[in-house]
Write a protein that holds these residues in place. Structure first.
Motif, PDB file in Angstrom:
ATOM      1  N   ALA A  51      -0.350   4.508   6.090  1.00  0.00           N
ATOM      2  CA  ALA A  51      -1.010   3.771   5.008  1.00  0.00           C
ATOM      3  C   ALA A  51      -2.259   3.103   5.559  1.00  0.00           C
ATOM      4  CB  ALA A  51      -0.068   2.727   4.412  1.00  0.00           C
ATOM      5  N   LEU A  52      -3.295   3.077   4.751  1.00  0.00           N
ATOM      6  CA  LEU A  52      -4.549   2.386   5.073  1.00  0.00           C
ATOM      7  C   LEU A  52      -4.802   1.383   3.959  1.00  0.00           C
ATOM      8  CD1 LEU A  52      -7.207   2.173   6.769  1.00  0.00           C
ATOM      9  CD2 LEU A  52      -8.146   3.930   5.245  1.00  0.00           C
ATOM     10  N   PHE A  53      -5.267   0.170   4.313  1.00  0.00           N
ATOM     11  CA  PHE A  53      -5.372  -0.858   3.279  1.00  0.00           C
ATOM     12  C   PHE A  53      -6.341  -1.970   3.676  1.00  0.00           C
ATOM     13  CE2 PHE A  53      -1.498  -1.074   5.816  1.00  0.00           C
ATOM     14  CZ  PHE A  53      -1.627  -2.282   6.488  1.00  0.00           C
ATOM     15  N   HIS A  54      -6.789  -2.698   2.646  1.00  0.00           N
ATOM     16  CA  HIS A  54      -7.417  -3.994   2.825  1.00  0.00           C
ATOM     17  C   HIS A  54      -6.283  -5.003   2.998  1.00  0.00           C
ATOM     18  CE1 HIS A  54     -11.444  -2.754   1.205  1.00  0.00           C
ATOM     19  NE2 HIS A  54     -10.698  -1.898   0.533  1.00  0.00           N
ATOM     20  N   LEU A  55      -6.331  -5.791   4.046  1.00  0.00           N
ATOM     21  CA  LEU A  55      -5.346  -6.840   4.288  1.00  0.00           C
ATOM     22  C   LEU A  55      -6.050  -8.171   4.062  1.00  0.00           C
ATOM     23  CD1 LEU A  55      -2.445  -7.504   5.358  1.00  0.00           C
ATOM     24  CD2 LEU A  55      -3.480  -7.688   7.628  1.00  0.00           C
ATOM     25  N   ALA A  56      -5.687  -8.863   2.982  1.00  0.00           N
ATOM     26  CA  ALA A  56      -6.365 -10.099   2.591  1.00  0.00           C
ATOM     27  C   ALA A  56      -5.414 -11.273   2.765  1.00  0.00           C
ATOM     28  CB  ALA A  56      -6.826 -10.014   1.143  1.00  0.00           C
ATOM     29  N   ARG A  57      -5.890 -12.308   3.467  1.00  0.00           N
ATOM     30  CA  ARG A  57      -5.073 -13.512   3.621  1.00  0.00           C
ATOM     31  C   ARG A  57      -5.419 -14.456   2.476  1.00  0.00           C
ATOM     32  NH1 ARG A  57      -3.659 -16.614   9.298  1.00  0.00           N
ATOM     33  NH2 ARG A  57      -2.034 -17.979   8.428  1.00  0.00           N
ATOM     34  N   VAL A  58      -4.501 -14.572   1.531  1.00  0.00           N
ATOM     35  CA  VAL A  58      -4.765 -15.351   0.325  1.00  0.00           C
ATOM     36  C   VAL A  58      -4.237 -16.778   0.426  1.00  0.00           C
ATOM     37  CG1 VAL A  58      -4.961 -13.365  -1.200  1.00  0.00           C
ATOM     38  CG2 VAL A  58      -2.705 -14.324  -0.750  1.00  0.00           C
ATOM     39  N   SER A  59      -3.395 -17.074   1.424  1.00  0.00           N
ATOM     40  CA  SER A  59      -2.958 -18.444   1.708  1.00  0.00           C
ATOM     41  C   SER A  59      -2.441 -18.476   3.136  1.00  0.00           C
ATOM     42  CB  SER A  59      -1.875 -18.903   0.724  1.00  0.00           C
ATOM     43  OG  SER A  59      -0.628 -18.303   1.020  1.00  0.00           O
ATOM     44  N   GLU A  60      -2.015 -19.642   3.587  1.00  0.00           N
ATOM     45  CA  GLU A  60      -1.523 -19.773   4.957  1.00  0.00           C
ATOM     46  C   GLU A  60      -0.331 -18.858   5.232  1.00  0.00           C
ATOM     47  OE1 GLU A  60      -2.610 -21.224   7.586  1.00  0.00           O
ATOM     48  OE2 GLU A  60      -4.301 -22.318   6.721  1.00  0.00           O
ATOM     49  N   LYS A  61       0.489 -18.617   4.214  1.00  0.00           N
ATOM     50  CA  LYS A  61       1.730 -17.873   4.418  1.00  0.00           C
ATOM     51  C   LYS A  61       1.841 -16.641   3.529  1.00  0.00           C
ATOM     52  CE  LYS A  61       4.376 -21.985   5.829  1.00  0.00           C
ATOM     53  NZ  LYS A  61       5.595 -22.801   5.571  1.00  0.00           N
ATOM     54  N   SER A  62       0.712 -16.107   3.078  1.00  0.00           N
ATOM     55  CA  SER A  62       0.794 -14.919   2.228  1.00  0.00           C
ATOM     56  C   SER A  62      -0.388 -13.985   2.449  1.00  0.00           C
ATOM     57  CB  SER A  62       0.889 -15.305   0.747  1.00  0.00           C
ATOM     58  OG  SER A  62      -0.222 -16.051   0.345  1.00  0.00           O
ATOM     59  N   LEU A  63      -0.089 -12.701   2.351  1.00  0.00           N
ATOM     60  CA  LEU A  63      -1.071 -11.631   2.528  1.00  0.00           C
ATOM     61  C   LEU A  63      -0.990 -10.687   1.339  1.00  0.00           C
ATOM     62  CD1 LEU A  63      -0.181 -10.835   6.243  1.00  0.00           C
ATOM     63  CD2 LEU A  63      -2.387 -11.760   5.504  1.00  0.00           C
ATOM     64  N   LEU A  64      -2.149 -10.259   0.871  1.00  0.00           N
ATOM     65  CA  LEU A  64      -2.220  -9.254  -0.182  1.00  0.00           C
ATOM     66  C   LEU A  64      -2.770  -7.974   0.412  1.00  0.00           C
ATOM     67  CD1 LEU A  64      -2.009  -8.673  -3.294  1.00  0.00           C
ATOM     68  CD2 LEU A  64      -4.463  -9.200  -3.386  1.00  0.00           C
ATOM     69  N   LEU A  65      -2.087  -6.862   0.185  1.00  0.00           N
ATOM     70  CA  LEU A  65      -2.534  -5.560   0.658  1.00  0.00           C
ATOM     71  C   LEU A  65      -3.003  -4.738  -0.525  1.00  0.00           C
ATOM     72  CD1 LEU A  65      -0.341  -6.569   2.794  1.00  0.00           C
ATOM     73  CD2 LEU A  65      -0.079  -4.158   3.374  1.00  0.00           C
ATOM     74  N   LEU A  66      -4.234  -4.242  -0.475  1.00  0.00           N
ATOM     75  CA  LEU A  66      -4.739  -3.268  -1.440  1.00  0.00           C
ATOM     76  C   LEU A  66      -4.745  -1.917  -0.740  1.00  0.00           C
ATOM     77  CD1 LEU A  66      -6.135  -2.234  -4.021  1.00  0.00           C
ATOM     78  CD2 LEU A  66      -8.317  -2.976  -3.007  1.00  0.00           C
ATOM     79  N   LEU A  67      -3.857  -1.021  -1.181  1.00  0.00           N
ATOM     80  CA  LEU A  67      -3.749   0.286  -0.534  1.00  0.00           C
ATOM     81  C   LEU A  67      -4.969   1.145  -0.852  1.00  0.00           C
ATOM     82  CD1 LEU A  67      -0.011   1.311  -1.064  1.00  0.00           C
ATOM     83  CD2 LEU A  67      -1.034  -0.068   0.743  1.00  0.00           C
ATOM     84  N   ARG A  68      -5.453   1.835   0.152  1.00  0.00           N
ATOM     85  CA  ARG A  68      -6.518   2.817  -0.020  1.00  0.00           C
ATOM     86  C   ARG A  68      -5.879   4.208  -0.009  1.00  0.00           C
ATOM     87  NH1 ARG A  68     -11.652   0.788   0.157  1.00  0.00           N
ATOM     88  NH2 ARG A  68     -12.521   2.845   0.631  1.00  0.00           N
ATOM     89  N   GLY A  69      -5.052   4.429  -1.035  1.00  0.00           N
ATOM     90  CA  GLY A  69      -4.296   5.666  -1.161  1.00  0.00           C
ATOM     91  C   GLY A  69      -2.805   5.406  -1.073  1.00  0.00           C
ATOM     92  N   GLY A  70      -2.025   6.199  -1.798  1.00  0.00           N
ATOM     93  CA  GLY A  70      -0.585   6.028  -1.795  1.00  0.00           C
ATOM     94  C   GLY A  70      -0.127   5.011  -2.829  1.00  0.00           C
ATOM     95  N   CYS A  71       1.190   4.806  -2.894  1.00  0.00           N
ATOM     96  CA  CYS A  71       1.803   3.925  -3.882  1.00  0.00           C
ATOM     97  C   CYS A  71       2.481   2.753  -3.198  1.00  0.00           C
ATOM     98  CB  CYS A  71       2.825   4.694  -4.717  1.00  0.00           C
ATOM     99  SG  CYS A  71       2.105   6.042  -5.675  1.00  0.00           S
ATOM    100  N   ALA A  72       2.418   1.586  -3.844  1.00  0.00           N
ATOM    101  CA  ALA A  72       2.911   0.358  -3.225  1.00  0.00           C
ATOM    102  C   ALA A  72       4.431   0.326  -3.117  1.00  0.00           C
ATOM    103  CB  ALA A  72       2.412  -0.847  -4.022  1.00  0.00           C
ATOM    104  N   GLU A  73       5.148   0.804  -4.118  1.00  0.00           N
ATOM    105  CA  GLU A  73       6.604   0.647  -4.114  1.00  0.00           C
ATOM    106  C   GLU A  73       7.277   1.368  -2.940  1.00  0.00           C
ATOM    107  OE1 GLU A  73       9.800  -1.092  -4.662  1.00  0.00           O
ATOM    108  OE2 GLU A  73       8.406  -1.446  -6.327  1.00  0.00           O
TER     109      GLU A  73
END
Length: 265
Positions: A51-73
Motif C-alpha cells: 500500500a502507498l499512502f499520504h500519512l497525515a498527523r491530524v492530532s497528537e494521537k491520531s493519523l489519517l491515511l489516504l490510500l493512493r490505490g487499493g481499498c481501506a477495509e
C-alpha cells in the motif's frame, strides 16, 4: 471508460498510534508533526509495496491515511493482525469524494469542517468536499504514483521512486520489508524505474506494454488532456536506455510511447 478516483481513508488513533505506524510503515512517522503529512508505504516481507499512502498527523494521537490505490477495509483488516497489545484502533472510514482545491504549502494538513485538505504545493487535494480529477494530471507531472490494482503487491520501492518522495526511512529501525529496502538503497541494482510518458492513445491504468521479448512497461495512471495522453509508467531500464521513443504492443495494437522524464529511486 474514464477512471474515477475516490478517497479510501483509514484512521489510526490511540496512545500507541504513532508507535504502531513507526513499526509498520516505511516512512518516519515519529518525526511527523501535527498538521503535516508525508508519503509512506506498507511493504511485505519481500519489500514489495502492499500500500502507498499520504500519512497525515491530524492530532497528537491520531493519523489519517489516504490510500493512493487499493481499498481501506482490507488494508485495515491486514494491519489489525499486527496490533497485538498496542493501544491503537484502526478504522476504515466510509469512501468519500476526492477533489482539487487551491494551492497550499506542500505537506500541510487542514481540517475544514468535515473535509480534510492536504497541501501539495501548486494545488491541494480535498477529502470529503467535492469530486473531481483535476489533481491527477498535476501529480503525474510531479511523479507522484497512484497504484492500480494490478500494481499492488508487485513493485519494489525504487520502481516507484519512494526514496525521492522520502517515503522510505533507513535510520529508524526495523519494519516489514526494511532489509530489502535497505539493500536496494545501499547496493542498487534495481532495473525498473518510474517515468512520465506520452502515449499515442489513452489506456487503462495497470496496462502492461510489451516489446518483442517481454513486458517492458506498466502504466500506473493515465490522463487524457486536450494536448496529449500523459501517464506515469514503470519502465524497464533496458528499454529506456535505447532512446526516448518506442513502439510497444498492447494486445493487437501498437502503442507509441515517448519517455519525457525519469525519476531515480
Amino acid at each position: 471508460m474514464p477512471v474515477t478516483f475516490q478517497a479510501e481513508t483509514l484512521l489510526l488513533e490511540g496512545d500507541d498510534a504513532i508507535a504502531f505506524a513507526q513499526a509498520q510503515f516505511s516512512g518516519n512517522a515519529a518525526a511527523l508533526a501535527v498538521g503535516r503529512w508525508q508519503f509512506s508505504a506498507w511493504l511485505d516481507a519481500q519489500g514489495r509495496v502492499r500500500a502507498l499512502f499520504h500519512l497525515a498527523r491530524v492530532s497528537e494521537k491520531s493519523l489519517l491515511l489516504l490510500l493512493r490505490g487499493g481499498c481501506a477495509e482490507p488494508f485495515a483488516d491486514a494491519l489489525r493482525r499486527f496490533v497485538f497489545r498496542s493501544k491503537v484502533k484502526l478504522q476504515a472510514l466510509p469512501v468519500r469524494a476526492l477533489g482539487t482545491s487551491a494551492a497550499m504549502e506542500s505537506h500541510t494538513v487542514e481540517q475544514r469542517g468535515d473535509a480534510v485538505v492536504l497541501g501539495c504545493g501548486m494545488h491541494s487535494i480535498t477529502i470529503g468536499a467535492r469530486q473531481d480529477d483535476a489533481w491527477r494530471a498535476e501529480q503525474i507531472h510531479l511523479g507522484w504514483p497512484w497504484l492500480p490494482d494490478a500494481a499492488l503487491d508487485a513493485l519494489l520501492p525504487p520502481a516507484l521512486s519512494l526514496e525521492r518522495l522520502q517515503a522510505v526511512a533507513f535510520d529508524k529501525g526495523c519494519y516489514p520489508g526494511q532489509e530489502i529496502a535497505a539493500r536496494l538503497h545501499f547496493r542498487g541494482g534495481h532495473k525498473r524505474h518510474m517515468h512520465c510518458v506520452v502515449l499515442s492513445q489513452a489506456l487503462p491504468p495497470g496496462t502492461v506494454l510489451r516489446d518483442e521479448q517481454s513486458d517492458a512497461a506498466q502504466l500506473l495512471d493515465v490522463v487524457a488532456t486536450d494536448n496529449a495522453n500523459v501517464a506515469l509508467a514503470v519502465i524497464n531500464d533496458a528499454l529506456a536506455e535505447q532512446g526516448k521513443s518506442h513502439a510497444l504492443r498492447w494486445n493487437e495494437d501498437i502503442i507509441d510511447i515517448e519517455l519525457r522524464e525519469r525519476w531515480p529511486a
